[in-house]
Design a protein around this motif. Structure first.
Motif, PDB file in Angstrom:
ATOM      1  N   GLU A   1      15.823  69.906  78.018  1.00  0.00           N
ATOM      2  CA  GLU A   1      16.279  69.206  79.210  1.00  0.00           C
ATOM      3  C   GLU A   1      17.766  68.859  79.212  1.00  0.00           C
ATOM      4  O   GLU A   1      18.410  68.888  80.254  1.00  0.00           O
ATOM      5  N   ASP A   2      18.305  68.461  78.072  1.00  0.00           N
ATOM      6  CA  ASP A   2      19.634  67.853  78.035  1.00  0.00           C
ATOM      7  C   ASP A   2      20.486  68.423  76.925  1.00  0.00           C
ATOM      8  O   ASP A   2      19.975  69.026  75.974  1.00  0.00           O
ATOM      9  N   HIS A   3      21.786  68.144  77.006  1.00  0.00           N
ATOM     10  CA  HIS A   3      22.770  68.717  76.086  1.00  0.00           C
ATOM     11  C   HIS A   3      23.865  67.700  75.819  1.00  0.00           C
ATOM     12  O   HIS A   3      24.334  67.025  76.723  1.00  0.00           O
ATOM     13  N   ARG A   4      24.262  67.596  74.535  1.00  0.00           N
ATOM     14  CA  ARG A   4      25.432  66.789  74.159  1.00  0.00           C
ATOM     15  C   ARG A   4      26.248  67.578  73.139  1.00  0.00           C
ATOM     16  O   ARG A   4      25.697  68.255  72.259  1.00  0.00           O
TER      17      ARG A   4
ATOM     18  N   SER B   1      33.898  54.060  71.407  1.00  0.00           N
ATOM     19  CA  SER B   1      33.977  54.708  72.718  1.00  0.00           C
ATOM     20  C   SER B   1      32.573  54.910  73.286  1.00  0.00           C
ATOM     21  O   SER B   1      31.584  55.026  72.548  1.00  0.00           O
ATOM     22  N   LYS B   2      32.480  55.006  74.605  1.00  0.00           N
ATOM     23  CA  LYS B   2      31.182  55.223  75.241  1.00  0.00           C
ATOM     24  C   LYS B   2      30.603  56.577  74.856  1.00  0.00           C
ATOM     25  O   LYS B   2      29.383  56.722  74.729  1.00  0.00           O
ATOM     26  N   GLU B   3      31.470  57.579  74.685  1.00  0.00           N
ATOM     27  CA  GLU B   3      30.988  58.887  74.266  1.00  0.00           C
ATOM     28  C   GLU B   3      30.164  58.767  72.996  1.00  0.00           C
ATOM     29  O   GLU B   3      29.114  59.412  72.852  1.00  0.00           O
ATOM     30  N   TRP B   4      30.628  57.926  72.072  1.00  0.00           N
ATOM     31  CA  TRP B   4      29.933  57.752  70.801  1.00  0.00           C
ATOM     32  C   TRP B   4      28.757  56.786  70.922  1.00  0.00           C
ATOM     33  O   TRP B   4      27.630  57.109  70.535  1.00  0.00           O
ATOM     34  N   THR B   5      28.994  55.588  71.445  1.00  0.00           N
ATOM     35  CA  THR B   5      27.972  54.533  71.422  1.00  0.00           C
ATOM     36  C   THR B   5      26.812  54.803  72.361  1.00  0.00           C
ATOM     37  O   THR B   5      25.733  54.242  72.176  1.00  0.00           O
ATOM     38  N   ASN B   6      27.012  55.651  73.363  1.00  0.00           N
ATOM     39  CA  ASN B   6      25.888  55.995  74.240  1.00  0.00           C
ATOM     40  C   ASN B   6      24.859  56.863  73.530  1.00  0.00           C
ATOM     41  O   ASN B   6      23.729  57.000  74.011  1.00  0.00           O
ATOM     42  N   PHE B   7      25.244  57.448  72.395  1.00  0.00           N
ATOM     43  CA  PHE B   7      24.319  58.356  71.704  1.00  0.00           C
ATOM     44  C   PHE B   7      24.041  57.952  70.266  1.00  0.00           C
ATOM     45  O   PHE B   7      22.926  58.151  69.783  1.00  0.00           O
TER      46      PHE B   7
ATOM     47  N   ILE C   1      32.209  67.301  59.089  1.00  0.00           N
ATOM     48  CA  ILE C   1      31.665  67.942  60.288  1.00  0.00           C
ATOM     49  C   ILE C   1      32.791  68.183  61.290  1.00  0.00           C
ATOM     50  O   ILE C   1      33.494  67.244  61.675  1.00  0.00           O
ATOM     51  N   GLN C   2      32.940  69.434  61.726  1.00  0.00           N
ATOM     52  CA  GLN C   2      33.942  69.745  62.750  1.00  0.00           C
ATOM     53  C   GLN C   2      33.399  69.502  64.151  1.00  0.00           C
ATOM     54  O   GLN C   2      34.131  69.037  65.021  1.00  0.00           O
ATOM     55  N   TRP C   3      32.141  69.871  64.385  1.00  0.00           N
ATOM     56  CA  TRP C   3      31.517  69.578  65.670  1.00  0.00           C
ATOM     57  C   TRP C   3      30.009  69.480  65.491  1.00  0.00           C
ATOM     58  O   TRP C   3      29.451  69.971  64.518  1.00  0.00           O
ATOM     59  N   LEU C   4      29.393  68.824  66.470  1.00  0.00           N
ATOM     60  CA  LEU C   4      27.960  68.552  66.429  1.00  0.00           C
ATOM     61  C   LEU C   4      27.407  68.751  67.840  1.00  0.00           C
ATOM     62  O   LEU C   4      27.965  68.234  68.805  1.00  0.00           O
ATOM     63  N   GLU C   5      26.320  69.524  67.949  1.00  0.00           N
ATOM     64  CA  GLU C   5      25.771  69.862  69.265  1.00  0.00           C
ATOM     65  C   GLU C   5      24.259  69.706  69.246  1.00  0.00           C
ATOM     66  O   GLU C   5      23.604  70.075  68.278  1.00  0.00           O
ATOM     67  N   VAL C   6      23.707  69.155  70.331  1.00  0.00           N
ATOM     68  CA  VAL C   6      22.271  68.929  70.435  1.00  0.00           C
ATOM     69  C   VAL C   6      21.793  69.311  71.830  1.00  0.00           C
ATOM     70  O   VAL C   6      22.392  68.892  72.830  1.00  0.00           O
ATOM     71  N   VAL C   7      20.732  70.110  71.920  1.00  0.00           N
ATOM     72  CA  VAL C   7      19.953  70.232  73.148  1.00  0.00           C
ATOM     73  C   VAL C   7      18.589  69.636  72.846  1.00  0.00           C
ATOM     74  O   VAL C   7      18.046  69.836  71.754  1.00  0.00           O
ATOM     75  N   PHE C   8      18.021  68.909  73.807  1.00  0.00           N
ATOM     76  CA  PHE C   8      16.880  68.076  73.463  1.00  0.00           C
ATOM     77  C   PHE C   8      16.061  67.691  74.677  1.00  0.00           C
ATOM     78  O   PHE C   8      16.503  67.794  75.828  1.00  0.00           O
ATOM     79  N   ASN C   9      14.849  67.201  74.381  1.00  0.00           N
ATOM     80  CA  ASN C   9      14.035  66.465  75.334  1.00  0.00           C
ATOM     81  C   ASN C   9      13.957  65.028  74.832  1.00  0.00           C
ATOM     82  O   ASN C   9      13.885  64.777  73.625  1.00  0.00           O
ATOM     83  N   ASN C  10      13.957  64.080  75.757  1.00  0.00           N
ATOM     84  CA  ASN C  10      13.894  62.668  75.390  1.00  0.00           C
ATOM     85  C   ASN C  10      12.996  61.963  76.381  1.00  0.00           C
ATOM     86  O   ASN C  10      13.242  61.993  77.588  1.00  0.00           O
ATOM     87  N   THR C  11      11.950  61.315  75.874  1.00  0.00           N
ATOM     88  CA  THR C  11      10.937  60.738  76.753  1.00  0.00           C
ATOM     89  C   THR C  11      11.393  59.468  77.438  1.00  0.00           C
ATOM     90  O   THR C  11      10.727  59.002  78.362  1.00  0.00           O
TER      91      THR C  11
END
Length: 384
Positions: A46-49, A84-90, A298-308
């Motif tokens: 469903e989602d991507h970060r 930052s919100k980019e970090w703390t939101n996840f 870590i140079q970069w981190l990527e996630v695609v996911f479902n979250n209930t």
């Protein structure tokens, strides 16, 4: 959601790439779902970060190690990036310790500290990035200082997580990327792990669906596979480590090469996503010598996911009902630019064909053969 003849008809692209057209770069606001491919299955999420640590010089700096176990647990963040919100939101920064005796064989007090999570200048002789994220663990006089980040949500239910990373440093530590759902008894713990032990040979990584042992200490051999880094790589080299948690299995890759797949006791309930660097002097980690340290970089981190627990609001792009799933199918595997999705196809007629905003929320695992046929027809131009 299983594909049948009716749902395949709904998913048939009415505007999509031909055999001569490469998928176009897009952004997440235009994606209804994400199709990933690997091994013998294709999976929708469903989602991507995407978290990019490669050019954050304004936040770079290595903090001094805090020598007091109480003070380090309460340390502030090491730069404004982690506020930052980019970090703390996840993400959350861990500050817990092992004084509750969770691991019976631990011989050292371990304390997680936000002070051990920082942005660092890449000091390689020919650096492939300006900066990277570092998680540090070090054996001090009285305790082991450690680092852990975990998702703010504990409601992930299946995901694909990737990181361009390496582990360096002294023997006696663990670096890891894993999903976790705790329980009151060991047998009920649900967890999928990628772990690197710095006391191992530098090309060996551990892939596990926990628990890998019983309360009596017996090993559960079906739960784990000791994998080998492909292509002559070591875990001290920069490489893309990937873990796909799906309903029927967990699969691990290094630089797109599958290195392990385990179907035994695959997690099936909502979980947290975690990364850490640690040691407790126990049998699994080993005992680090005093003042020795190890690092997950870590140079970069990527996630695609479902979250209930992702809210479903009237104006969310995935809430407009497309009968078979989503109206805009994106990919992070086929993109020429890491972190940036490409549009594979859009569905529907009229506005749906040109405005891929109308997809419903999707949690779909289709049989590999069905998806392969659909994608094969698409690539030949026979499905239009």
């Amino acid at each position: 959601m299983r594909a049948d003849a009716d749902s395949l008809a709904h998913m048939r692209p009415r505007s999509g790439p031909s055999a001569a057209t490469e998928p176009a770069l897009t952004d997440d606001s235009k994606c209804g779902c994400y199709l990933i491919q690997g091994g013998n299955q294709s999976t929708y999420f469903e989602d991507h970060r995407f978290f990019d640590f490669r050019a954050l010089s304004q936040y770079a700096g290595v903090p001094e190690v805090i020598q007091d176990p109480n003070t380090t647990a309460e340390a502030d963040v090491t730069s404004p990036y982690f506020s930052s919100k980019e970090w703390t939101n996840f993400w959350l920064l861990g500050n817990w310790n092992n004084s509750n005796g969770a691991r019976a064989d631990a011989s050292v007090l371990m304390v997680n500290s936000p002070n051990n999570i920082y942005i660092e200048t890449n000091k390689d002789s020919d650096p492939s990035s300006q900066t990277h994220l570092t998680l540090r663990t070090q054996r001090l006089q009285e305790f082991q200082t450690a680092a852990e980040i975990e998702s703010a949500s504990a409601k992930f239910k299946y995901l694909s997580v990737r990181m361009r990373a390496r582990t360096i440093g002294a023997a006696g530590a663990i670096t890891a990327m894993f999903t976790y759902r705790g329980a009151n008894t060991l047998a009920k713990v649900q967890e999928s792990d990628l772990e690197i032990r710095t006391s191992d040979a530098p090309n060996v990584i551990h892939c596990t669906n926990q628990p890998a042992y019983t309360d009596s200490g017996d090993v559960v051999p079906q739960a784990t596979q000791n994998a080998t880094m492909p292509g002559g790589l070591d875990w001290t080299d920069w490489a893309v480590h990937r873990m796909d948690w799906a309903p029927d299995s967990t699969t691990w890759y290094v630089n797109d090469v599958q290195v392990a797949r385990i179907q035994f006791q695959t997690p099936h309930d909502e979980s947290t996503l975690v990364l850490n660097a640690w040691s407790d002097g126990g049998g699994w980690t080993g005992n680090m010598s005093r003042n020795d340290a190890a690092y997950l970089q870590i140079q970069w981190l990527e996630v695609v996911f479902n979250n209930t627990e992702v809210p479903k609001t009237a104006d969310t792009k995935r809430d407009a009902a497309a009968p078979a799933g989503c109206a805009a199918v994106c990919s992070i595997d086929k993109t020429p630019q890491v972190g940036k999705p490409v549009m594979l196809w859009t569905t529907g007629s009229g506005s749906d064909a040109t405005q891929p905003n109308g997809g419903a929320r999707v949690a779909a695992w289709w049989p590999a053969g069905v998806v392969a046929v659909l994608l094969g027809l698409l690539s030949t131009g026979l499905v239009i």
